[in-house]
Design a protein around this motif. Structure first.
Motif, mmCIF file in Angstrom:
data_model
loop_
_atom_site.group_PDB
_atom_site.id
_atom_site.type_symbol
_atom_site.label_atom_id
_atom_site.label_comp_id
_atom_site.label_asym_id
_atom_site.label_seq_id
_atom_site.Cartn_x
_atom_site.Cartn_y
_atom_site.Cartn_z
ATOM 1 N N LYS A 112 0.791 -1.227 0.000
ATOM 2 C CA LYS A 112 0.000 0.000 0.000
ATOM 3 C C LYS A 112 0.827 1.283 0.000
ATOM 4 O O LYS A 112 0.273 2.379 -0.105
ATOM 5 C CB LYS A 112 -0.951 0.009 1.204
ATOM 6 N N GLY A 113 2.130 1.192 0.148
ATOM 7 C CA GLY A 113 2.968 2.377 0.066
ATOM 8 C C GLY A 113 2.825 3.333 1.234
ATOM 9 O O GLY A 113 3.076 4.532 1.099
ATOM 10 N N ILE A 114 2.452 2.826 2.412
ATOM 11 C CA ILE A 114 2.261 3.700 3.583
ATOM 12 C C ILE A 114 3.586 4.318 4.002
ATOM 13 O O ILE A 114 3.657 5.505 4.357
ATOM 14 C CB ILE A 114 1.634 2.895 4.748
ATOM 15 N N ARG A 115 4.656 3.543 3.954
ATOM 16 C CA ARG A 115 5.970 4.071 4.349
ATOM 17 C C ARG A 115 6.407 5.203 3.420
ATOM 18 O O ARG A 115 6.949 6.209 3.882
ATOM 19 C CB ARG A 115 7.003 2.938 4.326
ATOM 20 N N HIS A 116 6.180 5.048 2.130
ATOM 21 C CA HIS A 116 6.565 6.077 1.168
ATOM 22 C C HIS A 116 5.786 7.369 1.431
ATOM 23 O O HIS A 116 6.333 8.472 1.368
ATOM 24 C CB HIS A 116 6.299 5.593 -0.258
ATOM 25 N N ARG A 117 4.512 7.229 1.719
ATOM 26 C CA ARG A 117 3.635 8.372 2.002
ATOM 27 C C ARG A 117 4.111 9.132 3.233
ATOM 28 O O ARG A 117 4.207 10.364 3.224
ATOM 29 C CB ARG A 117 2.214 7.837 2.210
ATOM 30 N N MET A 118 4.420 8.395 4.290
ATOM 31 C CA MET A 118 4.863 9.041 5.523
ATOM 32 C C MET A 118 6.227 9.692 5.354
ATOM 33 O O MET A 118 6.492 10.754 5.936
ATOM 34 C CB MET A 118 4.872 8.029 6.667
ATOM 35 N N LYS A 119 7.099 9.064 4.568
ATOM 36 C CA LYS A 119 8.410 9.652 4.326
ATOM 37 C C LYS A 119 8.264 10.991 3.597
ATOM 38 O O LYS A 119 8.924 11.984 3.962
ATOM 39 C CB LYS A 119 9.270 8.703 3.498
ATOM 40 N N ALA A 120 7.420 11.044 2.596
ATOM 41 C CA ALA A 120 7.202 12.289 1.858
ATOM 42 C C ALA A 120 6.632 13.368 2.777
ATOM 43 O O ALA A 120 7.080 14.527 2.760
ATOM 44 C CB ALA A 120 6.258 12.037 0.684
#
Length: 511
Positions: free
Chosen positions: A318-326
């Motif tokens: 789901k790309g949650i880590r990428h979202r939070m990093k951004a």
């Protein structure tokens, strides 16, 4: 074994899914019973079943428990028993430890275990036998999703009179990735037992047709696959009854460039993008109590100018880590400030007994703690993390409270959350940031489409969404709403079943 209907002829329309269309519930007074599942698939198919002598075959949710078939409302339900070992090997093992990561572009490494596949084959055979017993002569059977990919061919062997459809709710991988599966030919043969195979995206259907052409050597013309009839006959001398792992070891396949001589079945493989129960979402968005709740949510967040929302099952795809990093980097460089903006992340629990999911949960919680510790103020949270599942009423209130919806999946069959957000907008406000690697991106072209692997691109899209001109946002949302309203889940089901009804399954092909 399951029974036929009261006329003794079986049921004219049968849905086969891993789970039944009902959930077992305990009432406030301590009594137990069943309630209809809230999912979109049940919403789409229940009316069709009620009007066509329908039955639903699936597991009832309790391991090591055997139930007799029963009726709930106007649906006949046929429970398929699964043991604790079945759940461990067929469901958690082969379905979600092998197929799920492989079909999602190997974001996580798939595991290949022979005893997992044997359990998968055994359970698929059980589903096929229950379905064969309950289906009326010449009935239509619709098999659902990746847990049951062997059922179509098994069912055709048991009941060649049936019209069989299959729908794959998750992506289908490119042939190069699919080729890693040791039991690739067994899966292809299983799926080719259907008359119509549906996928979320045109690219998924193309991946499947290419895999069949490359691995099986069958002639493929546009969306049609020519399946020689003798290939469906099971090898009853094999311990896997036609789904022998040994047959998957061969690599030399003669690829046909012309239709085969003699008689062949035509199998169609094409896209049928699934959607949501739009009418229910839009009706909830008009309720005064839900409108009030959406306003209350914003107040609980300190009334920021912009609420960013992510809603996902806690899954590595789901790309949650990428979202939070951004988001964290935008706070660090001052492009966004707490009070001006707040992120809400709903992450519903998922497969908590699996190690990779447990580690993902720990990583997400550590990230949330770091962001909160560095950027929270006494009056405004930087991020609100909710590791819960919520009823649809609360979800609609959240959608209405959010100014920007962040859907950053690394790979997703469709992603219905994106469509639910659009349906819940009462006006033409709100901005959808959408991963191009979701099936929804094919239909929702007026969203801000992004590559979630590119954190800088994701940051730019979040900034653009928070500052977008109201006229631009309105025009985009109006277009998105039109698409979602006109292509709801009932239309999806009708389109698939209408096409299935048009197919004959067997044609003569001149050599």
């Amino acid at each position: 074994m399951p029974e036929s209907n009261e006329n003794g002829n079986g049921y004219d329309f049968v849905v086969v899914a891993n789970r039944l269309a009902v959930n077992h519930v305990t009432n406030e007074d301590g009594t137990t019973g069943w309630e209809r599942s809230p999912g979109g698939l049940v919403t789409a198919l229940a009316p069709l079943m009620e009007s066509s002598e329908g039955a639903w075959v699936g597991w009832h949710g309790a391991a090591d428990d055997v139930l007799e078939p029963f009726d709930h409302g106007d649906m006949h339900l046929v429970p398929v028993p699964l043991s604790s070992e079945d759940i461990e090997d067929y469901y958690e093992g082969f379905s979600n430890g092998t197929l799920w990561p492989l079909y999602h572009d190997v974001i996580a490494r798939p595991d290949f275990h022979r005893h997992w596949f044997e359990a998968y084959r055994r359970v698929n055979q059980r589903f096929a036998e229950h379905t064969a017993q309950v289906a009326a002569p010449k009935a239509t059977v619709w098999v659902q999703d990746y847990q049951l990919q062997l059922v179509p061919a098994m069912l055709r062997d048991l009941r060649p009179d049936l019209t069989i459809g299959f729908f794959n709710h998750i992506p289908f991988p490119p042939p190069g990735l699919f080729a890693q599966l040791p039991w690739r030919h067994s899966v292809l043969r299983g799926l080719l037992g259907a008359d119509l195979i549906g996928f979320q995206r045109a690219s998924d259907a193309s991946n499947f047709r290419r895999a069949v052409h490359n691995r099986m050597g069958y002639y493929v013309e546009d969306e049609m696959i020519h399946v020689p009839l003798q290939t469906n006959a099971p090898d009853h001398g094999s311990p896997l009854a036609g789904f022998n792992a040994d047959a998957d070891r061969g690599t030399a396949v003669r690829v046909n460039s012309a239709p085969p001589a003699g008689v062949a079945r035509l199998v169609e493989a094409k896209e049928f993008p699934i959607s949501i129960d739009t009418a229910t979402i839009t009706a909830l968005a008009k309720r005064e109590d839900i409108i009030a709740r959406s306003q209350e949510i914003r107040e609980e967040l300190g009334n920021p100018e912009t609420v960013l929302l992510g809603v996902d099952r806690l899954d590595y795809t789901k790309g949650i880590r990428h979202r939070m990093k951004a988001y964290e980097e935008l706070l660090q460089n001052g492009s966004l400030t707490v009070g001006q903006v707040c992120m809400v992340q709903v992450a519903s629990p998922s497969r908590e007994g699996v190690e990779s999911y447990r580690l993902l949960k720990e990583e997400i919680e550590q990230t949330v703690g770091r962001i909160s510790g560095e950027f929270d103020t006494l009056s405004h949270p930087a991020i609100r993390y909710l590791h819960h599942s919520y009823p649809i009423e609360e979800m609609v209130a959240l959608y209405m409270a959010a100014d920007v919806m962040l859907v950053t999946a690394l790979r997703d069959g469709m992603n219905l959350v994106a469509k639910e957000y659009v349906a819940a907008r009462r006006g033409d406000d709100g901005v959808l940031v959408l991963s191009e690697f979701t099936g929804a991106a094919d239909q929702l072209r007026q969203a801000l489409l992004i590559n979630p692997h590119d954190v800088d691109e994701l940051k730019a899209a979040i900034l653009r969404a928070t500052t977008m001109d109201s006229e631009d946002a309105s025009a985009r949302m109006e277009n998105l709403r039109r698409q979602v309203v006109h292509h709801d889940v009932r239309r999806w089901a009708t389109d698939f079943l209408d096409r299935l009804g048009e197919l004959t399954g067997v044609v003569s092909v001149k050599g």
